[in-house]
Design a protein around this motif. Structure first.
Motif, PDB file in Angstrom:
ATOM      1  N   SER A  15       0.944  -1.255   0.025  1.00 48.83           N
ATOM      2  CA  SER A  15       0.134  -0.043   0.100  1.00 48.83           C
ATOM      3  C   SER A  15       0.951   1.282  -0.122  1.00 48.83           C
ATOM      4  O   SER A  15       2.102   1.115   0.302  1.00 48.83           O
ATOM      5  CB  SER A  15      -1.044  -0.074   1.255  1.00 48.83           C
ATOM      6  N   LYS A  16       0.283   2.392   0.069  1.00 48.00           N
ATOM      7  CA  LYS A  16       0.935   3.673  -0.274  1.00 48.00           C
ATOM      8  C   LYS A  16       1.489   3.902   1.314  1.00 48.00           C
ATOM      9  O   LYS A  16       2.648   4.536   1.370  1.00 48.00           O
ATOM     10  CB  LYS A  16       0.139   4.762  -0.644  1.00 48.00           C
ATOM     11  N   ALA A  17       0.868   3.588   2.430  1.00 43.74           N
ATOM     12  CA  ALA A  17       1.169   3.599   3.598  1.00 43.74           C
ATOM     13  C   ALA A  17       2.405   2.946   3.776  1.00 43.74           C
ATOM     14  O   ALA A  17       3.530   3.432   4.445  1.00 43.74           O
ATOM     15  CB  ALA A  17       0.208   3.318   4.630  1.00 43.74           C
ATOM     16  N   GLU A  18       2.698   1.747   3.518  1.00 42.24           N
ATOM     17  CA  GLU A  18       3.671   0.834   3.564  1.00 42.24           C
ATOM     18  C   GLU A  18       4.836   1.424   2.808  1.00 42.24           C
ATOM     19  O   GLU A  18       6.167   1.509   3.266  1.00 42.24           O
ATOM     20  CB  GLU A  18       3.697  -0.408   3.112  1.00 42.24           C
ATOM     21  N   MET A  19       4.694   1.969   1.535  1.00 37.92           N
ATOM     22  CA  MET A  19       5.698   2.814   0.790  1.00 37.92           C
ATOM     23  C   MET A  19       6.307   4.019   1.322  1.00 37.92           C
ATOM     24  O   MET A  19       7.350   4.161   1.430  1.00 37.92           O
ATOM     25  CB  MET A  19       4.885   2.998  -0.532  1.00 37.92           C
ATOM     26  N   LYS A  48       8.496   2.947   4.244  1.00 38.91           N
ATOM     27  CA  LYS A  48       9.676   2.554   3.528  1.00 38.91           C
ATOM     28  C   LYS A  48      10.641   3.716   3.410  1.00 38.91           C
ATOM     29  O   LYS A  48      12.044   3.524   3.666  1.00 38.91           O
ATOM     30  CB  LYS A  48       9.707   1.592   2.644  1.00 38.91           C
ATOM     31  N   MET A  49      10.223   4.821   2.739  1.00 39.34           N
ATOM     32  CA  MET A  49      10.856   5.996   2.423  1.00 39.34           C
ATOM     33  C   MET A  49      11.388   6.825   3.701  1.00 39.34           C
ATOM     34  O   MET A  49      12.555   7.208   3.605  1.00 39.34           O
ATOM     35  CB  MET A  49      10.160   6.997   1.643  1.00 39.34           C
ATOM     36  N   ALA A  50      10.459   6.563   4.492  1.00 40.51           N
ATOM     37  CA  ALA A  50      11.146   7.380   6.032  1.00 40.51           C
ATOM     38  C   ALA A  50      12.335   6.501   6.455  1.00 40.51           C
ATOM     39  O   ALA A  50      13.131   7.151   6.997  1.00 40.51           O
ATOM     40  CB  ALA A  50       9.943   7.088   6.983  1.00 40.51           C
ATOM     41  N   TYR A  53       3.923   1.263  -6.203  1.00 36.80           N
ATOM     42  CA  TYR A  53       4.174   1.617  -4.797  1.00 36.80           C
ATOM     43  C   TYR A  53       5.576   0.846  -4.570  1.00 36.80           C
ATOM     44  O   TYR A  53       6.254   0.641  -3.659  1.00 36.80           O
ATOM     45  CB  TYR A  53       3.082   0.800  -3.760  1.00 36.80           C
ATOM     46  N   ALA A  54       6.335   0.554  -5.782  1.00 36.40           N
ATOM     47  CA  ALA A  54       7.883   0.316  -5.574  1.00 36.40           C
ATOM     48  C   ALA A  54       8.369   1.513  -5.275  1.00 36.40           C
ATOM     49  O   ALA A  54       8.074   2.900  -5.697  1.00 36.40           O
ATOM     50  CB  ALA A  54       8.365  -0.201  -6.969  1.00 36.40           C
ATOM     51  N   VAL A  55       9.661   1.653  -4.882  1.00 36.60           N
ATOM     52  CA  VAL A  55      10.710   2.731  -4.746  1.00 36.60           C
ATOM     53  C   VAL A  55      11.924   2.555  -5.290  1.00 36.60           C
ATOM     54  O   VAL A  55      12.721   1.646  -5.250  1.00 36.60           O
ATOM     55  CB  VAL A  55      11.039   3.034  -3.147  1.00 36.60           C
ATOM     56  N   SER A  56      11.943   3.536  -6.521  1.00 31.64           N
ATOM     57  CA  SER A  56      13.307   3.446  -7.232  1.00 31.64           C
ATOM     58  C   SER A  56      14.470   4.419  -6.679  1.00 31.64           C
ATOM     59  O   SER A  56      14.296   5.360  -6.262  1.00 31.64           O
ATOM     60  CB  SER A  56      13.004   4.294  -8.642  1.00 31.64           C
ATOM     61  N   LEU A  57      15.624   3.513  -6.578  1.00 33.00           N
ATOM     62  CA  LEU A  57      16.678   4.173  -5.897  1.00 33.00           C
ATOM     63  C   LEU A  57      17.799   4.871  -6.790  1.00 33.00           C
ATOM     64  O   LEU A  57      18.537   5.679  -6.429  1.00 33.00           O
ATOM     65  CB  LEU A  57      17.246   3.010  -4.977  1.00 33.00           C
ATOM     66  N   GLY A  58      17.683   4.276  -8.262  1.00 35.15           N
ATOM     67  CA  GLY A  58      18.610   4.957  -9.222  1.00 35.15           C
ATOM     68  C   GLY A  58      18.453   3.940 -10.474  1.00 35.15           C
ATOM     69  O   GLY A  58      17.997   2.968 -10.409  1.00 35.15           O
ATOM     70  N   LEU A  59      18.665   4.960 -11.584  1.00 31.92           N
ATOM     71  CA  LEU A  59      18.489   4.217 -12.925  1.00 31.92           C
ATOM     72  C   LEU A  59      19.905   4.436 -13.520  1.00 31.92           C
ATOM     73  O   LEU A  59      20.665   5.321 -13.286  1.00 31.92           O
ATOM     74  CB  LEU A  59      17.669   5.011 -13.765  1.00 31.92           C
TER      75      LEU A  59
END
Length: 219
Positions: free
Chosen positions: A114-118, A121-123, A144-150
């Motif tokens: 969910s957005k809440a869990e995302m 995780k970002m915190a 709801y994935a988190v991109s860290l780098g491309l």
């Protein structure tokens, strides 16, 4: 005998006439001297020396420029790299170039429930010192994935993944994801040997970047 006497008389008269006339004829050598008017004032004048040939104008050939490119940088490392380059005293010899390139790899945290869990995780990422990331919110597989780098290549992505995991982000993964990203490249004109060595040393601290000679763009 009378005619012989007459012949001798005529011969004597002719000889006398020749002697008389010869004494009165001008001396040819004297005539030559008389014709040499002001001979003591005669000067031999050398012909004028030829003018030296005018050399053809030499057109100056500008020295060829040598350029070095260091890139590409995402938002995470751009400010730090800029500060380190400013410390090299490159001044007007350096410029930033923004380029859009296709990426093939990314480092990410898999989609959460969910957005809440995302958001949670970002915190946690911020607490671990990770400040550059992006939330994936569009509908689809990666919501709801988190991109860290491309990254353009796998080697750069793997180095970044190792650095992220060293910060305790164990859930980060590496995968393929083709999309266009904006990266920044630094272009340095005519770097000195010392500056080139410093660039090579700086590169070691930025996994996935390249330092290479390139053709200088028109000024």
């Amino acid at each position: 005998m009378k005619w012989i006497a007459i012949a001798l008389l005529v011969a004597n008269l002719g000889l006398a006439a020749y002697v008389f006339m010869r004494e009165r004829m001008p001396d040819p050598d004297a005539q030559i001297v008389k014709q040499q008017m002001n001979a003591d004032q005669i000067r031999i004048i050398a012909p004028p020396a030829p003018k030296p040939a005018t050399p053809a104008p030499v057109t100056a050939v500008p020295a060829a420029e040598a350029c070095t490119e260091w890139g590409g940088f995402g938002a995470a490392d751009l400010a730090k790299a800029q500060a380190e380059l400013d410390g090299l005293g490159l001044g007007g010899h350096m410029q930033r170039v923004e380029v859009n390139i296709p990426s093939s790899y990314w480092v990410y945290i898999p989609p959460l429930k969910s957005k809440a869990e995302m958001d949670k995780k970002m915190a946690e990422l911020r607490e671990r010192g990770v400040s550059e990331f992006a939330a994936v919110t569009e509908a689809g597989r990666w919501r709801y994935a988190v991109s860290l780098g491309l990254f353009r290549n796998e080697a750069g992505a793997r180095k970044f993944l190792a650095a992220i995991r060293d910060k305790g982000v164990r859930s980060a993964q590496l995968g393929q994801r083709t999309q266009s990203i904006t990266q920044t490249t630094f272009l340095i004109r005519n770097p000195s040997e010392q500056q080139s060595a410093q660039l090579a040393a700086l590169k070691a601290g930025y996994p996935g970047t390249d330092v290479r000679p390139v053709e200088c763009p028109a000024s």
